[in-house]
Each structure stands twice: as structure tokens, then as C-alpha cells.
Write a protein that holds these residues in place. Sequence first.
Motif, short mmCIF file in Angstrom:
data_model
loop_
_atom_site.label_atom_id
_atom_site.label_comp_id
_atom_site.label_asym_id
_atom_site.label_seq_id
_atom_site.Cartn_x
_atom_site.Cartn_y
_atom_site.Cartn_z
N ALA A 18 25.47 -38.38 37.70
CA ALA A 18 25.90 -37.10 38.29
C ALA A 18 25.30 -36.88 39.68
O ALA A 18 25.97 -36.34 40.55
N ARG A 19 24.05 -37.30 39.87
CA ARG A 19 23.36 -37.00 41.12
C ARG A 19 23.08 -38.23 41.98
O ARG A 19 22.54 -38.10 43.08
N GLY A 20 23.37 -39.40 41.46
CA GLY A 20 23.06 -40.61 42.20
C GLY A 20 21.56 -40.86 42.31
O GLY A 20 21.10 -41.57 43.20
N ASP A 45 19.77 -41.33 27.51
CA ASP A 45 21.10 -40.81 27.84
C ASP A 45 21.02 -39.74 28.93
O ASP A 45 21.86 -39.70 29.83
N LEU A 46 20.02 -38.86 28.85
CA LEU A 46 19.84 -37.83 29.87
C LEU A 46 19.57 -38.45 31.24
O LEU A 46 20.15 -38.04 32.25
N LEU A 47 18.72 -39.47 31.28
CA LEU A 47 18.45 -40.16 32.54
C LEU A 47 19.70 -40.83 33.09
O LEU A 47 19.95 -40.82 34.30
#
Length: 102
Positions: free
Chosen positions: A17-19, A9-11
Motif C-alpha cells: 500500500a505504501r511502498g 501479512d500486515l507488513l
Amino acid sequence: MSHQIEVLDLLTDLNRARGTTVVMVLHDLNMAARYAHHLVALSAGRVHATGTPAEVLTTENVRAVFGLDSRVIVDPTSGAPLMLPIGRHHMAAPVAAGDRMG
């Protein structure tokens, strides 16, 4: 298991968010299909199949790459393919219309 989901989920959050492009090796085919946009299946060090999870995670590819009979259905939670392995002690149930992905 909860830590595995938390990391995936973090990945996913970082990717959105950052592409940021994330490349990972997963041996859990169902988690790979649920979290990845693109899969590469290797067999004997060579690319056997590449594409979307639905294109790569098929009964034919699971048999060719892993020598394993399986049933691939639609994951009711994510809509991704979900591979159900079939061992010697389990009989394959008939496939209901609309369940089969490949």
C-alpha cells in the motif's frame, strides 16, 4: 503461529500500500522465503548468499550455513521454496521430478 502470520501479512500490506521497505530478521527459513522478496543468509557474521528466495534457500546453502541436511521443494500454497529438514531419525525420500528447487 496465527500472530506471526498476522504480523507478516500486515507488513506485506504496508509494503504494497505504501511502498515501504521492510527489513526483518527471521530464523524461520520457510516464513522468510514465503514473505520476502530478497534474502540474505549469514554464516559466522558474513554474507554467505543473497538473492531471491529460490536463489538463497537451497539444500547446499542450508547445509553450508546451518550444517543441516534438507530437501527444498516448491511450497504448494505460495510457490516459494519450502525447506524440509532431515534429522538423524528421518531418511530422505527420493525427489520427484519437478519438486526440487536446489
